[in-house]
Structures are given as structure tokens and as C-alpha cells.
Motif scaffolding. Structure first.
Motif, PDB file in Angstrom:
ATOM      1  N   ASN A  60       0.833  -1.199   0.000  1.00 20.55           N
ATOM      2  CA  ASN A  60       0.000   0.000   0.000  1.00 20.55           C
ATOM      3  C   ASN A  60       0.864   1.243   0.000  1.00 20.55           C
ATOM      4  O   ASN A  60       2.016   1.222   0.441  1.00 20.55           O
ATOM      5  N   ASN A  61       0.296   2.345  -0.425  1.00 23.11           N
ATOM      6  CA  ASN A  61       1.017   3.607  -0.427  1.00 23.11           C
ATOM      7  C   ASN A  61       0.154   4.671   0.235  1.00 23.11           C
ATOM      8  O   ASN A  61      -1.044   4.781  -0.053  1.00 23.11           O
ATOM      9  N   ALA A  62       0.767   5.425   1.143  1.00 19.75           N
ATOM     10  CA  ALA A  62       0.111   6.564   1.781  1.00 19.75           C
ATOM     11  C   ALA A  62      -1.177   6.165   2.483  1.00 19.75           C
ATOM     12  O   ALA A  62      -2.186   6.848   2.404  1.00 19.75           O
ATOM     13  N   GLY A  63      -1.159   5.032   3.187  1.00 17.01           N
ATOM     14  CA  GLY A  63      -2.323   4.631   3.966  1.00 17.01           C
ATOM     15  C   GLY A  63      -2.486   5.514   5.194  1.00 17.01           C
ATOM     16  O   GLY A  63      -1.507   5.862   5.859  1.00 17.01           O
ATOM     17  N   LEU A  64      -3.734   5.888   5.515  1.00 22.44           N
ATOM     18  CA  LEU A  64      -4.024   6.720   6.675  1.00 22.44           C
ATOM     19  C   LEU A  64      -5.084   6.027   7.522  1.00 22.44           C
ATOM     20  O   LEU A  64      -6.193   5.767   7.047  1.00 22.44           O
ATOM     21  N   VAL A  65      -4.751   5.736   8.780  1.00 22.12           N
ATOM     22  CA  VAL A  65      -5.673   5.096   9.725  1.00 22.12           C
ATOM     23  C   VAL A  65      -5.729   5.988  10.954  1.00 22.12           C
ATOM     24  O   VAL A  65      -4.757   6.094  11.697  1.00 22.12           O
ATOM     25  N   THR A  66      -6.868   6.649  11.175  1.00 22.01           N
ATOM     26  CA  THR A  66      -6.927   7.643  12.241  1.00 22.01           C
ATOM     27  C   THR A  66      -8.293   7.661  12.911  1.00 22.01           C
ATOM     28  O   THR A  66      -9.333   7.527  12.253  1.00 22.01           O
TER      29      THR A  66
ATOM     30  N   PHE B 112       2.966   4.774   5.659  1.00 26.65           N
ATOM     31  CA  PHE B 112       1.760   4.363   6.353  1.00 26.65           C
ATOM     32  C   PHE B 112       1.633   5.155   7.650  1.00 26.65           C
ATOM     33  O   PHE B 112       2.589   5.252   8.421  1.00 26.65           O
ATOM     34  N   VAL B 113       0.451   5.729   7.929  1.00 28.37           N
ATOM     35  CA  VAL B 113       0.242   6.572   9.105  1.00 28.37           C
ATOM     36  C   VAL B 113      -0.846   5.968   9.978  1.00 28.37           C
ATOM     37  O   VAL B 113      -1.979   5.746   9.519  1.00 28.37           O
ATOM     38  N   LEU B 114      -0.506   5.705  11.249  1.00 24.60           N
ATOM     39  CA  LEU B 114      -1.468   5.299  12.272  1.00 24.60           C
ATOM     40  C   LEU B 114      -1.503   6.412  13.307  1.00 24.60           C
ATOM     41  O   LEU B 114      -0.511   6.651  13.993  1.00 24.60           O
ATOM     42  N   ARG B 115      -2.652   7.076  13.443  1.00 25.78           N
ATOM     43  CA  ARG B 115      -2.709   8.251  14.306  1.00 25.78           C
ATOM     44  C   ARG B 115      -4.008   8.257  15.116  1.00 25.78           C
ATOM     45  O   ARG B 115      -5.094   8.045  14.585  1.00 25.78           O
ATOM     46  N   ASP B 116      -3.880   8.490  16.424  1.00 27.64           N
ATOM     47  CA  ASP B 116      -5.028   8.745  17.288  1.00 27.64           C
ATOM     48  C   ASP B 116      -6.015   7.579  17.302  1.00 27.64           C
ATOM     49  O   ASP B 116      -7.228   7.763  17.285  1.00 27.64           O
ATOM     50  N   ASN B 117      -5.487   6.359  17.343  1.00 28.15           N
ATOM     51  CA  ASN B 117      -6.309   5.162  17.446  1.00 28.15           C
ATOM     52  C   ASN B 117      -6.151   4.523  18.827  1.00 28.15           C
ATOM     53  O   ASN B 117      -5.203   4.806  19.558  1.00 28.15           O
ATOM     54  N   VAL B 118      -7.060   3.616  19.166  1.00 25.27           N
ATOM     55  CA  VAL B 118      -6.945   2.772  20.350  1.00 25.27           C
ATOM     56  C   VAL B 118      -6.820   1.330  19.884  1.00 25.27           C
ATOM     57  O   VAL B 118      -7.652   0.838  19.100  1.00 25.27           O
TER      58      VAL B 118
ATOM     59  N   TRP C  72       8.276  -4.728   6.260  1.00 24.67           N
ATOM     60  CA  TRP C  72       9.002  -3.817   5.378  1.00 24.67           C
ATOM     61  C   TRP C  72       8.033  -2.731   4.936  1.00 24.67           C
ATOM     62  O   TRP C  72       7.342  -2.835   3.933  1.00 24.67           O
ATOM     63  N   ALA C  73       7.951  -1.682   5.752  1.00 22.91           N
ATOM     64  CA  ALA C  73       6.998  -0.593   5.523  1.00 22.91           C
ATOM     65  C   ALA C  73       7.725   0.733   5.714  1.00 22.91           C
ATOM     66  O   ALA C  73       7.603   1.390   6.752  1.00 22.91           O
ATOM     67  N   PRO C  74       8.497   1.164   4.714  1.00 22.87           N
ATOM     68  CA  PRO C  74       9.298   2.391   4.855  1.00 22.87           C
ATOM     69  C   PRO C  74       8.431   3.615   5.123  1.00 22.87           C
ATOM     70  O   PRO C  74       7.356   3.781   4.544  1.00 22.87           O
ATOM     71  N   GLY C  75       8.903   4.468   6.019  1.00 20.81           N
ATOM     72  CA  GLY C  75       8.214   5.713   6.303  1.00 20.81           C
ATOM     73  C   GLY C  75       6.994   5.577   7.194  1.00 20.81           C
ATOM     74  O   GLY C  75       6.172   6.494   7.256  1.00 20.81           O
ATOM     75  N   THR C  76       6.876   4.465   7.920  1.00 20.45           N
ATOM     76  CA  THR C  76       5.733   4.273   8.814  1.00 20.45           C
ATOM     77  C   THR C  76       5.763   5.299   9.948  1.00 20.45           C
ATOM     78  O   THR C  76       6.806   5.522  10.571  1.00 20.45           O
ATOM     79  N   LEU C  77       4.608   5.902  10.225  1.00 22.93           N
ATOM     80  CA  LEU C  77       4.477   6.854  11.324  1.00 22.93           C
ATOM     81  C   LEU C  77       3.375   6.356  12.255  1.00 22.93           C
ATOM     82  O   LEU C  77       2.224   6.201  11.848  1.00 22.93           O
ATOM     83  N   VAL C  78       3.743   6.105  13.505  1.00 20.94           N
ATOM     84  CA  VAL C  78       2.800   5.656  14.526  1.00 20.94           C
ATOM     85  C   VAL C  78       2.800   6.719  15.611  1.00 20.94           C
ATOM     86  O   VAL C  78       3.760   6.832  16.373  1.00 20.94           O
ATOM     87  N   GLU C  79       1.719   7.519  15.713  1.00 19.74           N
ATOM     88  CA  GLU C  79       1.748   8.638  16.647  1.00 19.74           C
ATOM     89  C   GLU C  79       0.394   8.850  17.326  1.00 19.74           C
ATOM     90  O   GLU C  79      -0.670   8.651  16.748  1.00 19.74           O
ATOM     91  N   ASP C  80       0.483   9.220  18.613  1.00 25.59           N
ATOM     92  CA  ASP C  80      -0.681   9.633  19.399  1.00 25.59           C
ATOM     93  C   ASP C  80      -1.729   8.535  19.529  1.00 25.59           C
ATOM     94  O   ASP C  80      -2.931   8.809  19.609  1.00 25.59           O
ATOM     95  N   ASN C  81      -1.299   7.279  19.555  1.00 27.29           N
ATOM     96  CA  ASN C  81      -2.202   6.159  19.755  1.00 27.29           C
ATOM     97  C   ASN C  81      -2.127   5.647  21.190  1.00 27.29           C
ATOM     98  O   ASN C  81      -1.183   5.950  21.927  1.00 27.29           O
ATOM     99  N   THR C  82      -3.109   4.840  21.577  1.00 29.02           N
ATOM    100  CA  THR C  82      -3.090   4.140  22.858  1.00 29.02           C
ATOM    101  C   THR C  82      -3.068   2.642  22.594  1.00 29.02           C
ATOM    102  O   THR C  82      -3.923   2.119  21.853  1.00 29.02           O
TER     103      THR C  82
ATOM    104  N   ILE D 229       7.923   6.251  15.905  1.00 30.16           N
ATOM    105  CA  ILE D 229       6.889   5.922  16.885  1.00 30.16           C
ATOM    106  C   ILE D 229       6.919   7.020  17.937  1.00 30.16           C
ATOM    107  O   ILE D 229       7.876   7.116  18.717  1.00 30.16           O
ATOM    108  N   ALA D 230       5.893   7.866  17.948  1.00 32.05           N
ATOM    109  CA  ALA D 230       5.965   9.098  18.734  1.00 32.05           C
ATOM    110  C   ALA D 230       4.671   9.366  19.496  1.00 32.05           C
ATOM    111  O   ALA D 230       3.568   9.199  18.968  1.00 32.05           O
ATOM    112  N   ARG D 231       4.848   9.773  20.763  1.00 30.67           N
ATOM    113  CA  ARG D 231       3.759  10.283  21.608  1.00 30.67           C
ATOM    114  C   ARG D 231       2.621   9.278  21.799  1.00 30.67           C
ATOM    115  O   ARG D 231       1.450   9.635  21.920  1.00 30.67           O
TER     116      ARG D 231
END
Length: 408
Positions: A234-240, A258-264, A276-286, A303-305
Motif C-alpha cells: 500500500n502507499n500513503a495509507g491513513l488510519v486515524t 503508512f500513518v497510524l494516528r489517534d487510534n486505540v 518492510w513498511a518504509p516511512g511508517t508513522l505511529v503517533e498519538d495512539n493508545t 513511533i511518537a507520543r
């Protein structure tokens, strides 16, 4: 017998109200006559008021299409229709045959017998756009909504639907668009989605299983329960803004940005698996009450915050670090590692605690992470894996010593 469908007349805004109030959803329709086959146009010129024809979408499928008549099982639908009762079909139910068709189930059910397709949206690779299916239930088909071939560019929208059994399946040849949405979670529930080479958007739904390959995916404001999401190439996936309950996510095989943001994420074995997921951003999740919150293998992730609370084995476990751009920033780890699974890394060290980094050829930067009341280690880095101390990491213990990381 009263026909289950009636042709919809009137303006290009379709809405259903409770007590006469408009829901306010607009569906695109055009005022021009839908495209018809050569056979259909000839019959119209011949003065037929009801047109019965044999479908060209597959052997043995009898279909009906008409400018005025009701539509029944196996029909090719060439103008918008409204269901006036449940419809049970032994094979295919409906086949879209024109642009800008709205199929309004009006609270009723399309029911199958374990075979066929509930609504075919692009038979034999046709390119109908503007299809909308809304306000009802589809159950009991091998495929609930979808196509029978790779499709050129089409657009399909599902609104306030419950879909049980067979998947919503769309496999594109030129990036068709599939959107699934609900005005509340109870009015949008989908058992399974199978998308390939599609622009997929899901908002405000309860889901169980989603498989997306070579797809641009956006998932927002939804609940995923007792199933999971698999993203491949996948490219530029957004899960929020979603809740995942016993529903892990895996992003692998060259899934970029791939962006995972503000999920539980809760109650899973591994909540997020990043291969192998270059550029993955995992932020502000619980992440809470999983066995492992985030599992990384050859991943390039920031992996931030995030908050890692009560994960039984570890908050983060990196099996193999191969990217020097990976970083863990300002995460909070509390009460992790109290009931470990017995997992060990490749060097045989028990995985337990807040952060466990196994084998690696590239260092990970740790900055501003906080650990409280974790069992095992706050940070464990298996030699010769590396770490870059970005400062401000507060928690104990860190190991093994000597370690180029200060844990206050």
C-alpha cells in the motif's frame, strides 16, 4: 405480487427521513437518459413498454431491465430504484448497467443462498461510475458487492449498509474508488472488504476484516472488532481515530508512508505488526492490554507520543532493526511486561518490558521516552544492536550495561 423494487422519480437529491426530516446526504445523479445497449435502444424504438432481455454478464443469468417496469432478481439496473420489500435471490441479485445508479434498499434486505453476487457493480469489466447502494442489508451471497473481473476506473459508494457473509470485493485495473460510510456505527457494519488496486475510503463503520493490496487506503472514525486489517504494497495509507478490539493491523511488503494516528488498540496478541513498511508513522495512539503493542521487523518507523499501558509482554518489540532513520520519541510506557508470553529474541533473551530491541544492523534513536512500573526492562537492547541517545529518557532499568543510553 407486489414487485420489490420501484423506479425512483424526481430530482437528483436522494434522501430518506425519519418523520419527514431530511438526512441531508446528496447522491450524484444526472438528468440525461442512462446509456443502454444497442438491443435495448432498438426495443425502445419498437414501442415496447416493458423490456425483457437476457443478461450478457454470464451464462444462465436471466435479467430484466426497463425504463418503467419493476426490477427483480438478476436484473440489469439502468436507473435508480427503491426497494419496497426484502428480495431473496438464488444467484445474482442485481447488476448495475448504467452510470449514476442509486440502489436504495429503504431498510430492506437483499438475501442470497450462498452463491452469486448481491450487487455486481462492473460486470465484464464495464466502467459504470456513480454507483450508490444505501440504507439496508445484504447477506448470504458469495460476494456481497463487487465485480467479476479487473475493472477500469469506476466509483462505488456504500452508505448506511449492513453487509454480512460474503465480502465487498473490488479489484481494479485503473484505480477505481470504493467508499463505505455510515451516519452511525450501527448503520454501517461490514463483515469483510477485499480491495486490490483501489482507492479505498471507510468512515464511521463497524468492521471485522479488511484486506488491502496495492491500495490507497483511508480508515477513519470506525470500530474494528474480532478480525483485523492486512495492508500489502500500500502507499500513503491513513488510519486515524479508530478503535481496534482484538483486531491487529499488519503493514508489510513495501507499504510506504503508512500513518497510524489517534487510534486505540486493545486486546490483541500483536496490535500492530510493521514489516518492510518504509516511512511508517505511529503517533498519538493508545496501546493497552495487548500482548505486544508494536512489533517491528526490518521496519523504518517513527513511533511518537503513544501510550503503552498494560501490554503483557512488551510495549514495543523490534525483532530486527535495519534502518538508521527509525526513532522512538516521547512515548509513555506504564505497567507493561507483567505477564510475558515466553517469547525470546534471536539471541535467546526474554522479551519483556517497555522497549525490547533485538538484532539490528542500524541504530534506533530514543528520545524523551518515559517508563513507569514496567516489569522486566524499561529498555533492553540486544548486543550488537545499536541505539542513539536523543536524551530525556526516564525509566529503569536499561540493559545490558554498558549501554550508550542514559536512563534517568
Amino acid at each position: 405480487m407486489t414487485a420489490p423494487f420501484q423506479r425512483k422519480e424526481g430530482a437528483g437529491i436522494s434522501s430518506i427521513g425519519d418523520g419527514g426530516h431530511m438526512r441531508g446526504e446528496r447522491f450524484f445523479r444526472t438528468g440525461h437518459r442512462p446509456r443502454r445497449s444497442t438491443t435495448t435502444r432498438w426495443l425502445v424504438r419498437a414501442g415496447c413498454s416493458v423490456l425483457l432481455l437476457t443478461a450478457t454478464v454470464g451464462p444462465g443469468r436471466a435479467s430484466a431491465a426497463s425504463a418503467d417496469a419493476p426490477v427483480t432478481c438478476g436484473s440489469v439496473v439502468t436507473a435508480s430504484v427503491t426497494l419496497t420489500g426484502d428480495l431473496t435471490c438464488p444467484g445474482d441479485a442485481l447488476i448495475v448497467g448504467a452510470d449514476n445508479v442509486t440502489i436504495d434498499l429503504a431498510g430492506h434486505t437483499l438475501r442470497g443462498a450462498g452463491t452469486g453476487t448481491g450487487v455486481q457493480v462492473s460486470p465484464q469489466g464495464t466502467a459504470w461510475t456513480g454507483t450508490v447502494i444505501r440504507d439496508g442489508r445484504i447477506e448470504g451471497f458469495a460476494t456481497s458487492v463487487g465485480d467479476d473481473a479487473l475493472t477500469p476506473h469506476i466509483t462505488v459508494g456504500l452508505r448506511d449498509m449492513t453487509i454480512a457473509g460474503g465480502p465487498v470485493k473490488l479489484r481494479g485495473g485503473a484505480w477505481p474508488e470504493l467508499s463505505i460510510s455510515g451516519s452511525s456505527l450501527r448503520r454501517c457494519e461490514v463483515d469483510a472488504v477485499d480491495a486490490r488496486q483501489v482507492r479505498l475510503t471507510i468512515d464511521g463503520c463497524t468492521l471485522h476484516r479488511v484486506s488491502a493490496r496495492s491500495t490507497y487506503t483511508t480508515l477513519t472514525s470506525s470500530r474494528v472488532i474480532s478480525g483485523g486489517l492486512s495492508f500489502n504494497e500500500n502507499n500513503a495509507g491513513l488510519v486515524t481515530g479508530n478503535v481496534f478490539d482484538n483486531a491487529p493491523i499488519s503493514a508489510d511488503n513495501n507499504s510506504w508512508n503508512f500513518v497510524l494516528r489517534d487510534n486505540v488498540f486493545k486486546n490483541a496478541d500483536i496490535a500492530v505488526r510493521a514489516g518492510w513498511a518504509p516511512g511508517t508513522l505511529v503517533e498519538d495512539n493508545t496501546f493497552k492490554n495487548n500482548s505486544i503493542g508494536v512489533y517491528g521487523d526490518r521496519s523504518d518507523a517513527t513511533i511518537a507520543r503513544n501510550r503503552f499501558i498494560g501490554n503483557r509482554t512488551a510495549g514495543i518489540y523490534v525483532r530486527n532493526s535495519t534502518s538508521s532513520t527509525s526513532s522512538f520519541i516521547d512515548n509513555v510506557f506504564k505497567g507493561n511486561g507483567r505477564d510475558p508470553s515466553g517469547l525470546t529474541d534471536e539471541a535467546g533473551h526474554p522479551v519483556r518490558g517497555a522497549i525490547h530491541i533485538g538484532r539490528g544492523s542500524s541504530p534506533i534513536t530514543l528520545t524523551g521516552n518515559v517508563g513507569k512500573h514496567n516489569a522486566g526492562y524499561f529498555v533492553w537492547i540486544t548486543p550488537p544492536a545499536g541505539v542513539i541517545d536523543g536524551g530525556g529518557n526516564r525509566g529503569r532499568p536499561c540493559g545490558p550495561q554498558p549501554l550508550p543510553l542514559i536512563c534517568h
